[in-house]
Design a protein around this motif. Structure first.
Motif, PDB file in Angstrom:
ATOM      1  N   VAL A 556       0.767  -1.185  -0.075  1.00  0.00           N
ATOM      2  CA  VAL A 556      -0.133   0.156  -0.174  1.00  0.00           C
ATOM      3  C   VAL A 556       1.015   1.190  -0.128  1.00  0.00           C
ATOM      4  CG1 VAL A 556      -1.982  -0.993   1.099  1.00  0.00           C
ATOM      5  CG2 VAL A 556      -0.016   0.001   2.572  1.00  0.00           C
ATOM      6  N   ASN A 557       0.486   2.404  -0.547  1.00  0.00           N
ATOM      7  CA  ASN A 557       1.335   3.502  -0.609  1.00  0.00           C
ATOM      8  C   ASN A 557       0.309   4.711   0.087  1.00  0.00           C
ATOM      9  OD1 ASN A 557       0.157   5.027  -3.028  1.00  0.00           O
ATOM     10  ND2 ASN A 557      -0.026   2.737  -3.557  1.00  0.00           N
ATOM     11  N   MET A 558       1.135   5.768   0.382  1.00  0.00           N
ATOM     12  CA  MET A 558       0.835   7.108   0.890  1.00  0.00           C
ATOM     13  C   MET A 558       1.654   8.215   0.559  1.00  0.00           C
ATOM     14  SD  MET A 558      -0.764   8.058   4.817  1.00  0.00           S
ATOM     15  CE  MET A 558      -2.665   7.525   4.014  1.00  0.00           C
ATOM     16  N   LEU A 559       1.347   9.686   0.317  1.00  0.00           N
ATOM     17  CA  LEU A 559       1.999  10.677   0.501  1.00  0.00           C
ATOM     18  C   LEU A 559       1.650  11.569   1.582  1.00  0.00           C
ATOM     19  CD1 LEU A 559       2.976  12.756  -2.484  1.00  0.00           C
ATOM     20  CD2 LEU A 559       1.692  13.888  -0.827  1.00  0.00           C
ATOM     21  N   ILE A 560       2.578  11.968   2.336  1.00  0.00           N
ATOM     22  CA  ILE A 560       2.528  13.067   3.268  1.00  0.00           C
ATOM     23  C   ILE A 560       3.043  14.348   3.085  1.00  0.00           C
ATOM     24  CG2 ILE A 560       4.281  12.338   4.840  1.00  0.00           C
ATOM     25  CD1 ILE A 560       2.658  12.774   7.196  1.00  0.00           C
ATOM     26  N   THR A 561       2.386  15.409   3.621  1.00  0.00           N
ATOM     27  CA  THR A 561       2.813  16.957   3.394  1.00  0.00           C
ATOM     28  C   THR A 561       3.193  17.280   4.803  1.00  0.00           C
ATOM     29  OG1 THR A 561       1.417  17.264   1.530  1.00  0.00           O
ATOM     30  CG2 THR A 561       2.531  18.978   2.374  1.00  0.00           C
ATOM     31  N   ILE A 562       4.494  17.678   4.702  1.00  0.00           N
ATOM     32  CA  ILE A 562       4.996  18.491   6.090  1.00  0.00           C
ATOM     33  C   ILE A 562       5.021  19.767   5.965  1.00  0.00           C
ATOM     34  CG2 ILE A 562       6.996  18.319   7.493  1.00  0.00           C
ATOM     35  CD1 ILE A 562       7.819  15.592   6.566  1.00  0.00           C
ATOM     36  N   LYS A 563       4.605  20.361   7.140  1.00  0.00           N
ATOM     37  CA  LYS A 563       4.532  21.800   7.085  1.00  0.00           C
ATOM     38  C   LYS A 563       5.953  22.256   7.906  1.00  0.00           C
ATOM     39  CE  LYS A 563      -0.313  22.608   7.329  1.00  0.00           C
ATOM     40  NZ  LYS A 563      -1.653  23.313   8.065  1.00  0.00           N
ATOM     41  N   ASN A 564       6.505  23.462   7.354  1.00  0.00           N
ATOM     42  CA  ASN A 564       7.491  24.042   8.114  1.00  0.00           C
ATOM     43  C   ASN A 564       8.753  23.198   8.294  1.00  0.00           C
ATOM     44  OD1 ASN A 564       5.958  26.405   9.073  1.00  0.00           O
ATOM     45  ND2 ASN A 564       4.857  25.024  10.413  1.00  0.00           N
ATOM     46  N   THR A 565       9.639  23.016   8.989  1.00  0.00           N
ATOM     47  CA  THR A 565      10.617  22.485   9.211  1.00  0.00           C
ATOM     48  C   THR A 565      10.686  21.594  10.672  1.00  0.00           C
ATOM     49  OG1 THR A 565      12.163  24.038   8.191  1.00  0.00           O
ATOM     50  CG2 THR A 565      13.125  22.299   9.520  1.00  0.00           C
ATOM     51  N   LYS A 638      23.624  15.162  21.553  1.00  0.00           N
ATOM     52  CA  LYS A 638      24.895  14.660  20.751  1.00  0.00           C
ATOM     53  C   LYS A 638      24.673  13.364  19.806  1.00  0.00           C
ATOM     54  CE  LYS A 638      28.079  17.006  23.759  1.00  0.00           C
ATOM     55  NZ  LYS A 638      28.901  16.785  25.089  1.00  0.00           N
ATOM     56  N   GLN A 639      23.413  13.196  19.239  1.00  0.00           N
ATOM     57  CA  GLN A 639      23.138  12.104  18.341  1.00  0.00           C
ATOM     58  C   GLN A 639      22.968  12.638  16.950  1.00  0.00           C
ATOM     59  OE1 GLN A 639      20.433   9.242  19.650  1.00  0.00           O
ATOM     60  NE2 GLN A 639      20.472  10.100  21.947  1.00  0.00           N
ATOM     61  N   THR A 640      22.855  11.603  16.254  1.00  0.00           N
ATOM     62  CA  THR A 640      22.454  11.779  14.826  1.00  0.00           C
ATOM     63  C   THR A 640      20.815  12.304  14.470  1.00  0.00           C
ATOM     64  OG1 THR A 640      24.066  10.331  13.830  1.00  0.00           O
ATOM     65  CG2 THR A 640      22.195  10.793  12.484  1.00  0.00           C
ATOM     66  N   LEU A 641      20.733  13.259  13.826  1.00  0.00           N
ATOM     67  CA  LEU A 641      19.330  14.141  13.788  1.00  0.00           C
ATOM     68  C   LEU A 641      18.650  13.897  12.493  1.00  0.00           C
ATOM     69  CD1 LEU A 641      19.939  17.111  15.873  1.00  0.00           C
ATOM     70  CD2 LEU A 641      19.015  15.079  16.817  1.00  0.00           C
ATOM     71  N   LEU A 642      17.347  14.022  12.352  1.00  0.00           N
ATOM     72  CA  LEU A 642      16.864  13.716  11.052  1.00  0.00           C
ATOM     73  C   LEU A 642      15.962  15.091  10.727  1.00  0.00           C
ATOM     74  CD1 LEU A 642      15.707  12.270   8.358  1.00  0.00           C
ATOM     75  CD2 LEU A 642      13.675  11.711   9.866  1.00  0.00           C
ATOM     76  N   TYR A 643      16.607  15.899   9.518  1.00  0.00           N
ATOM     77  CA  TYR A 643      16.082  16.989   9.144  1.00  0.00           C
ATOM     78  C   TYR A 643      14.983  16.668   7.966  1.00  0.00           C
ATOM     79  CZ  TYR A 643      15.947  21.526   6.384  1.00  0.00           C
ATOM     80  OH  TYR A 643      15.562  22.354   5.652  1.00  0.00           O
ATOM     81  N   ARG A 644      13.781  17.347   8.167  1.00  0.00           N
ATOM     82  CA  ARG A 644      12.827  17.248   7.109  1.00  0.00           C
ATOM     83  C   ARG A 644      12.326  18.640   7.163  1.00  0.00           C
ATOM     84  NH1 ARG A 644       8.611  12.823   8.363  1.00  0.00           N
ATOM     85  NH2 ARG A 644       8.835  13.875  10.591  1.00  0.00           N
ATOM     86  N   ASP A 645      11.944  19.110   5.784  1.00  0.00           N
ATOM     87  CA  ASP A 645      11.167  20.285   5.686  1.00  0.00           C
ATOM     88  C   ASP A 645       9.973  20.398   4.563  1.00  0.00           C
ATOM     89  OD1 ASP A 645      12.481  20.623   3.066  1.00  0.00           O
ATOM     90  OD2 ASP A 645      14.059  21.724   3.969  1.00  0.00           O
ATOM     91  N   SER A 646       9.307  21.340   4.291  1.00  0.00           N
ATOM     92  CA  SER A 646       8.225  21.333   3.443  1.00  0.00           C
ATOM     93  C   SER A 646       8.455  21.238   2.015  1.00  0.00           C
ATOM     94  CB  SER A 646       7.322  22.779   3.511  1.00  0.00           C
ATOM     95  OG  SER A 646       8.347  23.777   3.413  1.00  0.00           O
TER      96      SER A 646
END
Length: 683
Positions: A556-565, A638-646
């Motif tokens: 199954v599949n889906m698309l998501i929209t992220i606002k901001n950062t 002091k860990q690896t972070l995940l960056y996501r933006d719009s």
């Protein structure tokens, strides 16, 4: 006529309206409401040298690429560099005023003269203390703009046309000749080159030698002397030697001419052979043919060899005697060698029958195969009711084993281990209603691996019912929720589902699925906090039964929209912060590059490596002190972070510093520069 071009080395720009410095390099501006003046610097001595060295009257042209048509007046200044300070530098009007359209403009400035001075002619003006041109326009004139010091194809330049010296012609090489043999002192011979401007007696010559390791270049000889005596005794033997010769008239080099291939031969014996095999105590089956091999170390080819061997601890050698052969290997028949440690040596002969020294002694173990094991489980043609197979076997003695899982001649899994275990579980998921073969062999340390033991079995098992997957969008969290239903069909033998694994990939691609979650309970729920905004993802679930079997859901599949950062902790994505006010985002990519310089090449050669660095420059406004504290706490982990933006960016990063300033009347401005790092998401 020929042309020599000279690019501007600097440009300084001033406003005539208040005599202030404005900018440097690029672009050139003229006139306008402030009366722009653009001062240009060139290599004055190089331009004068080109004008003076021309055998015909040289002409001088100014070449400029105009991007905004307007008024361009010409002056001459006496500056040696861009002052970059206030105060309009001195110049005089050169009695040239143009109105340019766009594109390349080429103007003859050979015969310019200066207002207020008796100097005329570009050459005389340079000799009179002036150093370069000024392009400008009066106050409120039509402003013009052009490329300046751009270091590309639009760079402004001065062109000098004239007639200059021509390179000398090509000499000829008369010795050595094709196939000639050279040993010690030898005279390289050639005939003189011609030159249009001077006699042959004024030309000098350079020789070069390539004996197979690249050209070595020698010093220039005396004027008019073509031949050169060279001592070849210091050079390695080669059948592909070659010399090269060129002429020089004091300014220009003539083309290289190359001789035919010749031979450097010193009649020296070969060096000891190297790269022997077998060597280093390697084991060889004495009941099979054994091949000896080596490398002949001489520029002159091998014509014969001699091998001697013996059982370690004995004194007498077994020798082949001299064997005429160019082959660098010899095959010994099965059962030639007794069981034990065998030491051997080889020496070779060159084409003149000179024999070299014996090689270093190589040692190998002549041994026999171990006894084959007996596989006790699974038995031949057994029907296995699980997707995981356990293998057990008997062996008289065992210090190492090698085991393979094979299907239709393809090795699906294998393992080699120094161990005396005789039972193990193969970590490979079997397909239902399929046929597989187990191959196994064992070895004692002093012996070779045994022959392979084999058993074939079939799989016949009941898999869990197919799981049902539903996806839900959580916009506020920037996540996709995966809901799993594990139905019970009541089929006889149906196993109980013990856990579920979740797999994901980008929809519409052939990329392999990545496992993003394991151990999800029966009818469980999982939230994926890592999708990129605007990217459609495809998910499926693998359900595991208590009999070790599995079954996959439909995708199954889906698309998501992220606002901001959003910044989240990679190892705990439920811990995140949303940054939404006054975002400023940019990034910089730096390639791993080394610039290499080589003789004979004017410009360096770029060599790019595999690695690269990617950094972001981010700044945001934070209105709430609790949000600021959350951001600081996340960075302090002091860990690896995940960056996501719009905009769909999705990068794993680390942050080593942050800048915080107060906003008035309230809130804070934060800025930081994450750097992309490697992070493995697969679990």
């Amino acid at each position: 006529m020929a042309s020599k071009n000279f690019k501007a080395t600097w440009m300084g720009q001033y406003r005539n309206s208040n005599d202030t410095y404005y900018g440097a390099g690029n672009p050139i501006r003229t006139g306008g409401s402030v009366g722009f003046h653009s001062y240009l610097g060139f290599d004055k001595s190089a331009i004068l040298s080109a004008i003076n060295s021309s055998s015909t009257a040289a002409r001088v042209y100014l070449n400029i690429y105009v991007t905004d048509g307007g008024s361009f007046d010409l002056g001459m200044h006496k500056e040696g560099s861009n002052k970059a300070t206030n105060g309009l530098p001195f110049y005089r009007y050169a009695r040239k005023a143009w109105t340019f359209g766009t594109g390349w403009q080429r103007q003859d400035i050979t015969d310019i003269s200066l207002s207020g001075e008796s100097l005329s002619g570009f050459k005389n003006i340079l000799n009179g203390g002036y150093t370069g041109p000024v392009l400008y326009g009066a106050l409120n004139s039509n402003q013009g703009e052009a490329y300046g010091v751009t270091n590309n194809s639009y760079h402004i330049y001065i062109e000098v046309t004239g007639t200059w010296n021509t390179a000398p012609g090509t000499p000829k090489i008369t010795a050595p000749t094709a196939g000639q043999k050279v040993d010690k002192t030898f005279e390289l011979k050639g005939t003189a080159a011609s030159d249009a401007e001077q006699s042959a007696s004024q030309l000098t010559y350079q020789w070069a030698l390539n004996n197979g390791a690249g050209f070595e270049y020698f010093d220039w000889g005396s004027p008019g002397v073509v031949n050169k005596v060279l001592d070849f005794s210091i050079y390695a033997e080669s059948t592909q030697a070659q010399v090269a010769l060129r002429a020089f008239d004091g300014e220009l080099y003539g083309p290289w001419v190359y001789s035919d291939r010749f031979t450097i031969q010193h009649n020296r014996p070969p060096g000891p052979p190297t790269n022997l095999s077998p060597v280093g105590g390697a084991q060889r089956d004495r009941t099979q043919a054994i091949t000896f091999s080596w490398v002949h170390n001489d520029a002159d080819g091998q014509s014969a060899y001699e091998i001697q061997w013996r059982l370690q601890g004995t004194t007498a050698w077994n020798s082949t005697g001299k064997v005429s052969s160019t082959s660098k290997s010899r095959v010994y028949a099965a059962n030639t060698f007794p069981q034990g440690q065998i030491e051997w040596q080889v020496r070779t002969y060159d084409q003149e029958s000179l024999v070299g020294a014996w090689s270093a002694t190589a040692i190998f173990s002549a041994t026999e195969p171990s006894d084959a094991p007996i596989i006790t489980s699974p038995v031949m043609n057994e029907s296995v009711p699980t997707s995981i197979i356990n293998v057990s076997w008997n062996a008289a003695e065992q210090e190492e084993y090698e085991i393979q899982l094979v299907q239709d001649g393809v090795i699906l899994w294998s393992e080699t281990s120094i161990s005396n275990i005789r039972v193990m579980e193969i970590p490979y998921t079997l397909e239902n209603n399929s046929t597989y073969t187990i191959r196994l062999r064992v070895r004692l340390s002093a012996e070779l691996f045994s022959s392979w033991a084999e058993t074939t079995f079939n799989t016949s098992f009941t898999v869990p019912s197919q799981p049902i997957v539903e996806l839900y969008e959580w916009t506020d969290e920037g996540s996709i929720e995966v809901r799993i239903t594990n139905p019970i069909t009541g089929v006889v033998g149906e196993p109980t589902v013990t856990s579920n694994d979740i797999y994901r990939r980008i929809y519409g691609t052939d990329d392999p699925y990545e496992r993003i979650a394991v151990g999800i309970p029966n009818n469980g729920v999982f939230r994926d906090y890592t999708p990129a905004s605007g990217v459609r993802y495809q998910y499926y679930v693998k359900a595991w039964g208590d009999n070790g079997t599995s079954n996959d859901s439909l995708a199954v599949n889906m698309l998501i929209t992220i606002k901001n950062t959003r910044l989240s902790v990679a190892s705990n994505p439920t811990r995140f912060i949303e940054l939404q006010y006054n975002p400023s985002r940019s990034f910089d990519i730096q390639k791993d590059r080394t610039m290499l310089k080589f003789n004979g090449r004017q410009y360096p050669v770029a060599e790019f490596g595999y690695h690269e660095t990617k950094k972001f420059s981010l700044s945001f406004a934070i209105r709430d002190v609790l949000q600021l504290e959350l951001l600081l706490d996340i960075i302090d982990e002091k860990q690896t972070l995940l960056y996501r933006d719009s905009r769909g960016r999705r990068e794993f990063v680390t942050i080593d510093s942050i800048s915080v300033t107060d906003r008035f009347p309230n809130g804070y401005n934060v800025s930081f520069a994450p750097e992309k790092v490697e992070y493995i998401e697969v679990v």
